[in-house]
Design a protein around this motif. Sequence first.
Motif, PDB file in Angstrom:
ATOM      1  N   GLU A  97      51.575  43.889  43.032  1.00  0.00           N
ATOM      2  CA  GLU A  97      50.500  44.704  42.473  1.00  0.00           C
ATOM      3  C   GLU A  97      49.451  44.984  43.558  1.00  0.00           C
ATOM      4  O   GLU A  97      48.962  46.104  43.673  1.00  0.00           O
ATOM      5  CB  GLU A  97      49.863  43.993  41.270  1.00  0.00           C
ATOM      6  N   ALA A  98      49.135  43.962  44.348  1.00  0.00           N
ATOM      7  CA  ALA A  98      48.152  44.135  45.419  1.00  0.00           C
ATOM      8  C   ALA A  98      48.609  45.185  46.414  1.00  0.00           C
ATOM      9  O   ALA A  98      47.823  46.035  46.827  1.00  0.00           O
ATOM     10  CB  ALA A  98      47.905  42.802  46.115  1.00  0.00           C
ATOM     11  N   LEU A  99      49.862  45.130  46.795  1.00  0.00           N
ATOM     12  CA  LEU A  99      50.398  46.080  47.771  1.00  0.00           C
ATOM     13  C   LEU A  99      50.281  47.514  47.256  1.00  0.00           C
ATOM     14  O   LEU A  99      49.925  48.421  48.019  1.00  0.00           O
ATOM     15  CB  LEU A  99      51.850  45.728  48.082  1.00  0.00           C
ATOM     16  N   SER A 100      50.543  47.709  45.979  1.00  0.00           N
ATOM     17  CA  SER A 100      50.426  49.063  45.424  1.00  0.00           C
ATOM     18  C   SER A 100      48.960  49.504  45.331  1.00  0.00           C
ATOM     19  O   SER A 100      48.659  50.678  45.421  1.00  0.00           O
ATOM     20  CB  SER A 100      51.103  49.158  44.063  1.00  0.00           C
ATOM     21  N   GLU A 132      45.422  52.762  47.392  1.00  0.00           N
ATOM     22  CA  GLU A 132      44.396  53.447  46.588  1.00  0.00           C
ATOM     23  C   GLU A 132      42.986  52.941  46.902  1.00  0.00           C
ATOM     24  O   GLU A 132      42.061  53.714  47.068  1.00  0.00           O
ATOM     25  CB  GLU A 132      44.624  53.204  45.096  1.00  0.00           C
ATOM     26  N   THR A 133      42.841  51.624  46.943  1.00  0.00           N
ATOM     27  CA  THR A 133      41.500  51.043  47.012  1.00  0.00           C
ATOM     28  C   THR A 133      40.981  50.879  48.435  1.00  0.00           C
ATOM     29  O   THR A 133      39.776  50.758  48.619  1.00  0.00           O
ATOM     30  CB  THR A 133      41.459  49.671  46.311  1.00  0.00           C
ATOM     31  N   LYS A 134      41.871  50.815  49.409  1.00  0.00           N
ATOM     32  CA  LYS A 134      41.491  50.611  50.819  1.00  0.00           C
ATOM     33  C   LYS A 134      40.393  49.547  50.951  1.00  0.00           C
ATOM     34  O   LYS A 134      39.271  49.839  51.383  1.00  0.00           O
ATOM     35  CB  LYS A 134      41.041  51.912  51.438  1.00  0.00           C
ATOM     36  N   PRO A 135      40.711  48.301  50.588  1.00  0.00           N
ATOM     37  CA  PRO A 135      39.699  47.244  50.641  1.00  0.00           C
ATOM     38  C   PRO A 135      39.311  46.906  52.082  1.00  0.00           C
ATOM     39  O   PRO A 135      40.089  47.104  53.014  1.00  0.00           O
ATOM     40  CB  PRO A 135      40.409  46.058  49.980  1.00  0.00           C
ATOM     41  N   LEU A 174      53.067  39.228  51.126  1.00  0.00           N
ATOM     42  CA  LEU A 174      52.055  40.292  51.087  1.00  0.00           C
ATOM     43  C   LEU A 174      51.529  40.554  52.504  1.00  0.00           C
ATOM     44  O   LEU A 174      51.441  41.703  52.938  1.00  0.00           O
ATOM     45  CB  LEU A 174      50.914  39.913  50.139  1.00  0.00           C
ATOM     46  N   CYS A 175      51.195  39.484  53.216  1.00  0.00           N
ATOM     47  CA  CYS A 175      50.703  39.636  54.595  1.00  0.00           C
ATOM     48  C   CYS A 175      51.734  40.325  55.486  1.00  0.00           C
ATOM     49  O   CYS A 175      51.390  41.212  56.266  1.00  0.00           O
ATOM     50  CB  CYS A 175      50.357  38.278  55.188  1.00  0.00           C
ATOM     51  N   ARG A 176      52.994  39.926  55.340  1.00  0.00           N
ATOM     52  CA  ARG A 176      54.054  40.554  56.157  1.00  0.00           C
ATOM     53  C   ARG A 176      54.107  42.059  55.900  1.00  0.00           C
ATOM     54  O   ARG A 176      54.206  42.848  56.837  1.00  0.00           O
ATOM     55  CB  ARG A 176      55.407  39.928  55.824  1.00  0.00           C
ATOM     56  N   GLN A 177      54.058  42.440  54.629  1.00  0.00           N
ATOM     57  CA  GLN A 177      54.125  43.856  54.284  1.00  0.00           C
ATOM     58  C   GLN A 177      52.901  44.610  54.796  1.00  0.00           C
ATOM     59  O   GLN A 177      53.024  45.730  55.292  1.00  0.00           O
ATOM     60  CB  GLN A 177      54.250  44.024  52.760  1.00  0.00           C
ATOM     61  N   LEU A 178      51.742  44.019  54.679  1.00  0.00           N
ATOM     62  CA  LEU A 178      50.517  44.670  55.159  1.00  0.00           C
ATOM     63  C   LEU A 178      50.581  44.895  56.665  1.00  0.00           C
ATOM     64  O   LEU A 178      50.181  45.949  57.163  1.00  0.00           O
ATOM     65  CB  LEU A 178      49.292  43.822  54.823  1.00  0.00           C
ATOM     66  N   LYS A 179      51.059  43.905  57.398  1.00  0.00           N
ATOM     67  CA  LYS A 179      51.085  43.995  58.860  1.00  0.00           C
ATOM     68  C   LYS A 179      52.134  44.979  59.360  1.00  0.00           C
ATOM     69  O   LYS A 179      52.023  45.496  60.472  1.00  0.00           O
ATOM     70  CB  LYS A 179      51.312  42.609  59.480  1.00  0.00           C
ATOM     71  N   LYS A 180      53.157  45.276  58.545  1.00  0.00           N
ATOM     72  CA  LYS A 180      54.189  46.244  58.940  1.00  0.00           C
ATOM     73  C   LYS A 180      53.692  47.681  58.864  1.00  0.00           C
ATOM     74  O   LYS A 180      54.221  48.558  59.527  1.00  0.00           O
ATOM     75  CB  LYS A 180      55.413  46.119  58.016  1.00  0.00           C
ATOM     76  N   ASN A 181      52.700  47.920  58.027  1.00  0.00           N
ATOM     77  CA  ASN A 181      52.209  49.273  57.789  1.00  0.00           C
ATOM     78  C   ASN A 181      50.974  49.525  58.667  1.00  0.00           C
ATOM     79  O   ASN A 181      49.962  48.841  58.517  1.00  0.00           O
ATOM     80  CB  ASN A 181      51.852  49.419  56.303  1.00  0.00           C
ATOM     81  N   PRO A 182      51.021  50.505  59.551  1.00  0.00           N
ATOM     82  CA  PRO A 182      49.858  50.765  60.424  1.00  0.00           C
ATOM     83  C   PRO A 182      48.577  51.070  59.645  1.00  0.00           C
ATOM     84  O   PRO A 182      47.479  50.811  60.142  1.00  0.00           O
ATOM     85  CB  PRO A 182      50.296  51.990  61.241  1.00  0.00           C
ATOM     86  N   ASP A 183      48.709  51.617  58.439  1.00  0.00           N
ATOM     87  CA  ASP A 183      47.521  51.935  57.630  1.00  0.00           C
ATOM     88  C   ASP A 183      46.857  50.691  57.043  1.00  0.00           C
ATOM     89  O   ASP A 183      45.687  50.736  56.666  1.00  0.00           O
ATOM     90  CB  ASP A 183      47.886  52.874  56.471  1.00  0.00           C
ATOM     91  N   THR A 184      47.592  49.591  56.942  1.00  0.00           N
ATOM     92  CA  THR A 184      47.037  48.376  56.322  1.00  0.00           C
ATOM     93  C   THR A 184      47.027  47.179  57.268  1.00  0.00           C
ATOM     94  O   THR A 184      46.489  46.127  56.924  1.00  0.00           O
ATOM     95  CB  THR A 184      47.837  47.999  55.057  1.00  0.00           C
ATOM     96  N   ALA A 185      47.595  47.344  58.446  1.00  0.00           N
ATOM     97  CA  ALA A 185      47.779  46.219  59.364  1.00  0.00           C
ATOM     98  C   ALA A 185      46.478  45.546  59.794  1.00  0.00           C
ATOM     99  O   ALA A 185      46.456  44.349  60.086  1.00  0.00           O
ATOM    100  CB  ALA A 185      48.553  46.676  60.595  1.00  0.00           C
TER     101      ALA A 185
END
Length: 120
Positions: A36-39, A43-46, A63-74
């Motif tokens: 849910e957080a990843l989705s 939207e929220t760009k915390p 969750l951290c692994r997925q965030l770090k893979k994406n340049p927009d959320t890394a």
Amino acid sequence: MTSILLVDDLKSELDLLNEYLTSAGYQVTTASDGKEALSMVVETKPDAIVTDWMMPNMGGLDLCRQLKKNPDTAKIPVVACTAKNAKVDRMWAEKQGVKAYVVKPCTKEEIIDAVKNALV
């Protein structure tokens, strides 16, 4: 106002940490697991994410692994807030780019200090 995405599957923990962070002036949105957080991140760009480590569907480590893979959320700072307190847990958190690590149960001051440090 600094925005925090708070992630925990236990409603009581979510409510308590939400109260701590809101009273410190943060704008808080919540999610009940990593998926849910990843989705919600897109939207929220915390400004930062505070996440539990052990959750159903997707835990904090994944969750951290997925965030770090994406340049927009890394570059979003992540604070781990977990009952896991073994040296190996902290090592894995650090390897995933976690900026701060707080062991539950934590005080209001501990979580707020961790968030402040992660945002620096």
